[in-house]
Structure formats: structure tokens, C-alpha cells
Design a protein around this motif. Structure first.
Motif, PDB file in Angstrom:
ATOM      1  N   ALA A   1       0.816  -1.210   0.000  1.00 15.52           N
ATOM      2  CA  ALA A   1       0.000   0.000   0.000  1.00 15.52           C
ATOM      3  C   ALA A   1       0.852   1.264   0.000  1.00 15.52           C
ATOM      4  N   MET A   2       2.109   1.142   0.408  1.00 14.19           N
ATOM      5  CA  MET A   2       2.973   2.315   0.513  1.00 14.19           C
ATOM      6  C   MET A   2       3.790   2.588  -0.748  1.00 14.19           C
ATOM      7  N   ILE A   3       3.974   1.611  -1.596  1.00 15.61           N
ATOM      8  CA  ILE A   3       4.887   1.754  -2.728  1.00 15.61           C
ATOM      9  C   ILE A   3       4.454   2.844  -3.711  1.00 15.61           C
ATOM     10  N   GLY A   4       3.165   3.098  -3.781  1.00 14.98           N
ATOM     11  CA  GLY A   4       2.647   4.078  -4.728  1.00 14.98           C
ATOM     12  C   GLY A   4       3.161   5.488  -4.521  1.00 14.98           C
ATOM     13  N   VAL A   5       3.535   5.822  -3.299  1.00 16.01           N
ATOM     14  CA  VAL A   5       4.001   7.184  -3.021  1.00 16.01           C
ATOM     15  C   VAL A   5       5.240   7.534  -3.841  1.00 16.01           C
ATOM     16  N   TYR A   6       6.021   6.538  -4.229  1.00 14.95           N
ATOM     17  CA  TYR A   6       7.238   6.791  -4.994  1.00 14.95           C
ATOM     18  C   TYR A   6       6.944   7.150  -6.455  1.00 14.95           C
ATOM     19  N   PHE A   7       5.704   6.953  -6.895  1.00 12.81           N
ATOM     20  CA  PHE A   7       5.292   7.347  -8.243  1.00 12.81           C
ATOM     21  C   PHE A   7       4.811   8.801  -8.263  1.00 12.81           C
TER      22      PHE A   7
ATOM     23  N   LEU B   1      12.091  14.401 -19.364  1.00  9.49           N
ATOM     24  CA  LEU B   1      12.987  14.182 -18.223  1.00  9.49           C
ATOM     25  C   LEU B   1      12.537  14.765 -16.886  1.00  9.49           C
ATOM     26  N   VAL B   2      11.400  15.450 -16.840  1.00  7.60           N
ATOM     27  CA  VAL B   2      11.003  16.050 -15.562  1.00  7.60           C
ATOM     28  C   VAL B   2      10.638  14.999 -14.515  1.00  7.60           C
ATOM     29  N   ALA B   3      10.113  13.863 -14.932  1.00  5.40           N
ATOM     30  CA  ALA B   3       9.801  12.802 -13.958  1.00  5.40           C
ATOM     31  C   ALA B   3      11.089  12.263 -13.353  1.00  5.40           C
ATOM     32  N   LEU B   4      12.071  12.007 -14.179  1.00  2.00           N
ATOM     33  CA  LEU B   4      13.345  11.480 -13.694  1.00  2.00           C
ATOM     34  C   LEU B   4      14.046  12.480 -12.777  1.00  2.00           C
ATOM     35  N   ILE B   5      14.093  13.727 -13.188  1.00  3.21           N
ATOM     36  CA  ILE B   5      14.739  14.766 -12.366  1.00  3.21           C
ATOM     37  C   ILE B   5      14.028  14.912 -11.031  1.00  3.21           C
ATOM     38  N   THR B   6      12.712  14.991 -11.066  1.00  7.24           N
ATOM     39  CA  THR B   6      11.937  15.189  -9.837  1.00  7.24           C
ATOM     40  C   THR B   6      12.043  13.983  -8.914  1.00  7.24           C
TER      41      THR B   6
ATOM     42  N   HIS C   1      20.724   5.709   5.697  1.00  2.39           N
ATOM     43  CA  HIS C   1      20.953   4.266   5.638  1.00  2.39           C
ATOM     44  C   HIS C   1      20.164   3.617   4.503  1.00  2.39           C
ATOM     45  N   LEU C   2      19.228   4.349   3.916  1.00  2.17           N
ATOM     46  CA  LEU C   2      18.421   3.823   2.816  1.00  2.17           C
ATOM     47  C   LEU C   2      18.776   4.473   1.480  1.00  2.17           C
ATOM     48  N   ALA C   3      19.972   5.017   1.389  1.00  2.00           N
ATOM     49  CA  ALA C   3      20.390   5.736   0.179  1.00  2.00           C
ATOM     50  C   ALA C   3      20.225   4.896  -1.081  1.00  2.00           C
ATOM     51  N   ALA C   4      20.698   3.674  -1.062  1.00  2.00           N
ATOM     52  CA  ALA C   4      20.609   2.818  -2.250  1.00  2.00           C
ATOM     53  C   ALA C   4      19.150   2.547  -2.615  1.00  2.00           C
ATOM     54  N   ALA C   5      18.318   2.326  -1.627  1.00  3.60           N
ATOM     55  CA  ALA C   5      16.895   2.057  -1.895  1.00  3.60           C
ATOM     56  C   ALA C   5      16.208   3.288  -2.477  1.00  3.60           C
ATOM     57  N   PHE C   6      16.460   4.455  -1.872  1.00  3.62           N
ATOM     58  CA  PHE C   6      15.854   5.688  -2.376  1.00  3.62           C
ATOM     59  C   PHE C   6      16.299   5.970  -3.812  1.00  3.62           C
ATOM     60  N   LEU C   7      17.606   5.943  -4.031  1.00  4.20           N
ATOM     61  CA  LEU C   7      18.129   6.281  -5.357  1.00  4.20           C
ATOM     62  C   LEU C   7      17.740   5.246  -6.410  1.00  4.20           C
ATOM     63  N   GLY C   8      17.825   3.975  -6.048  1.00  4.34           N
ATOM     64  CA  GLY C   8      17.465   2.919  -6.999  1.00  4.34           C
ATOM     65  C   GLY C   8      15.999   2.964  -7.382  1.00  4.34           C
TER      66      GLY C   8
ATOM     67  N   ALA D   1      13.940   5.594  -7.147  1.00  2.00           N
ATOM     68  CA  ALA D   1      13.678   6.826  -7.901  1.00  2.00           C
ATOM     69  C   ALA D   1      14.149   6.694  -9.342  1.00  2.00           C
ATOM     70  N   LEU D   2      15.309   6.097  -9.528  1.00  2.00           N
ATOM     71  CA  LEU D   2      15.837   5.926 -10.876  1.00  2.00           C
ATOM     72  C   LEU D   2      14.948   4.993 -11.699  1.00  2.00           C
ATOM     73  N   LEU D   3      14.598   3.847 -11.135  1.00  2.00           N
ATOM     74  CA  LEU D   3      13.773   2.884 -11.866  1.00  2.00           C
ATOM     75  C   LEU D   3      12.385   3.441 -12.200  1.00  2.00           C
ATOM     76  N   ILE D   4      11.751   4.064 -11.238  1.00  2.00           N
ATOM     77  CA  ILE D   4      10.418   4.607 -11.488  1.00  2.00           C
ATOM     78  C   ILE D   4      10.498   5.788 -12.446  1.00  2.00           C
ATOM     79  N   GLY D   5      11.508   6.647 -12.275  1.00  2.00           N
ATOM     80  CA  GLY D   5      11.676   7.786 -13.178  1.00  2.00           C
ATOM     81  C   GLY D   5      11.878   7.353 -14.616  1.00  2.00           C
ATOM     82  N   ILE D   6      12.710   6.345 -14.814  1.00  2.00           N
ATOM     83  CA  ILE D   6      12.940   5.829 -16.171  1.00  2.00           C
ATOM     84  C   ILE D   6      11.651   5.226 -16.726  1.00  2.00           C
ATOM     85  N   LEU D   7      10.951   4.472 -15.915  1.00  2.00           N
ATOM     86  CA  LEU D   7       9.693   3.863 -16.357  1.00  2.00           C
ATOM     87  C   LEU D   7       8.675   4.942 -16.741  1.00  2.00           C
TER      88      LEU D   7
END
Length: 186
Positions: free
Chosen positions: A47-53, A67-72, A86-93, A95-101
Motif C-alpha cells: 500500500a505504501m509503494i505508490g508514493v514513490y510514483f 525528463l522532468v519525472a526522472l529529475i523530480t 541508511h536507505l540511500a541505495a533504496a531511495f536512489l534505486g 527513484a531511478l527505476l520509477i523515473g525511467i519507467l
């Protein structure tokens, strides 16, 4: 007719930054809540994953530019990791995957079509992909069939719901005049 604006214009970048900061603060709070939810009620994790979109769809709906989705999304991740390093890799990964999608759908149409239905392809594909990925992490096969169905459904529904919310936020911001001068031909 709206004036065309460059991707690197100050107005566009500040709009992406404002959306990214707001979404990053929400993501940071959610990151801490996800530990508690994962440990106590893992069924609700989807239920929480949607917030990253949210940041990408708001930026795309508001600005309708490449590119505004990826940048944002990346700016949102940077804000989130400032509060949860401590969640840097999770946040960045994520954001990158969803932004590209989110960008990929509009790249296919060379950023010339902004039909409503196009915004809903990334959450469907991404939600199901994340659901199946996390499925293995939580060993969801151990749950009853009804629980498994609810679990996967939340990964499907949450991104769609947050995309709908993001589209509504962008529409409200447009009505308020926030996108003035940045939006490509509506």
C-alpha cells in the motif's frame, strides 16, 4: 497558448525541486513507517509503494516536458536520503527505476502525446514488478491464498491510486497558475 520553456530553465528546475522536496519529505517519513509495517503487518507493505510514483507523475502532468519525472524523482530521493541515509541505495534505486519507467512511456511517443491513459502504464507495470520482487523478500508463498491476492493487489492498486492523486494535484496546481510559462501546449 502557453509559452515553451527550456528543460534547464530556472522555472522548470525550481518546479521540479519544489515537487521533489515535498515528495522527499513524505518518502522519508514513509521509509521509517515501512520498517514497522514490514515487521508487524507485511501484508500492507504494498500500500505504501505508490508514493514513490507521486513526484514524477506530478511533474509530468504539470510540465509535460522530457525528463522532468526522472529529475523530480531523483531530487525526491536526495531529500529522502538526507533524513534516512541508511536507505540511500533504496531511495536512489527506486527513484531511478520509477523515473525511467515514467519517462519511457512518453519517449515512445517522442514527448508529443500526453494522453491520460499513458500516465497509468508505469504504475501498472512498476507496481506489479515491485510486488513480485518484494514477494520473494517477504516469502509471500507462506501466506494463505487470500492473503497473497490482497498483497499483490495492494502493489497494483497503490501506484494507480497515487498516480490518480498526483494527476489531481497537478490539475489543482495548473488551475492555481503554478505551471504558467512552463507547460508545453496543453
Amino acid at each position: 497558448m502557453a509559452r515553451k520553456s527550456s528543460l534547464l530553465s530556472t522555472r522548470v528546475l525550481l518546479t521540479c525541486a519544489a515537487i521533489g522536496v515535498a515528495a522527499g519529505l513524505v518518502s522519508a517519513g514513509l521509509a521509517y513507517a515501512s520498517f514497522l509495517i514490514s515487521a508487524t503487518v507485511p501484508l500492507l507493505y504494498g500500500a505504501m509503494i505508490g508514493v514513490y510514483f507521486l513526484p514524477g507523475v506530478i511533474a509530468q502532468s504539470l510540465l509535460r516536458m522530457p525528463l522532468v519525472a526522472l529529475i523530480t524523482n531523483m531530487l525526491s530521493a536526495l531529500v529522502g536520503l538526507a533524513f534516512a541515509p541508511h536507505l540511500a541505495a533504496a531511495f536512489l534505486g527506486t527513484a531511478l527505476l520509477i523515473g525511467i519507467l515514467q519517462e519511457l512511456v512518453f519517449v515512445i511517443f517522442r514527448y508529443r502525446r500526453w494522453d491520460t491513459w499513458l500516465y497509468y502504464i508505469p504504475p501498472v507495470v512498476g507496481g506489479l514488478a515491485f510486488g513480485l520482487l518484494v514477494w520473494t523478500t517477504f516469502d509471500a508463498e507462506r501466506f494463505a491464498l487470500a492473503t497473497q491476492i490482497i498483497y499483490l493487489s495492494l502493489f497494483f492498486i497503490s501506484p494507480l491510486g497515487f498516480t490518480l492523486i498526483g494527476r489531481g494535484v497537478a490539475a489543482a496546481l495548473t488551475r492555481a497558475g503554478v505551471s504558467g510559462g512552463t507547460t508545453r501546449g496543453r
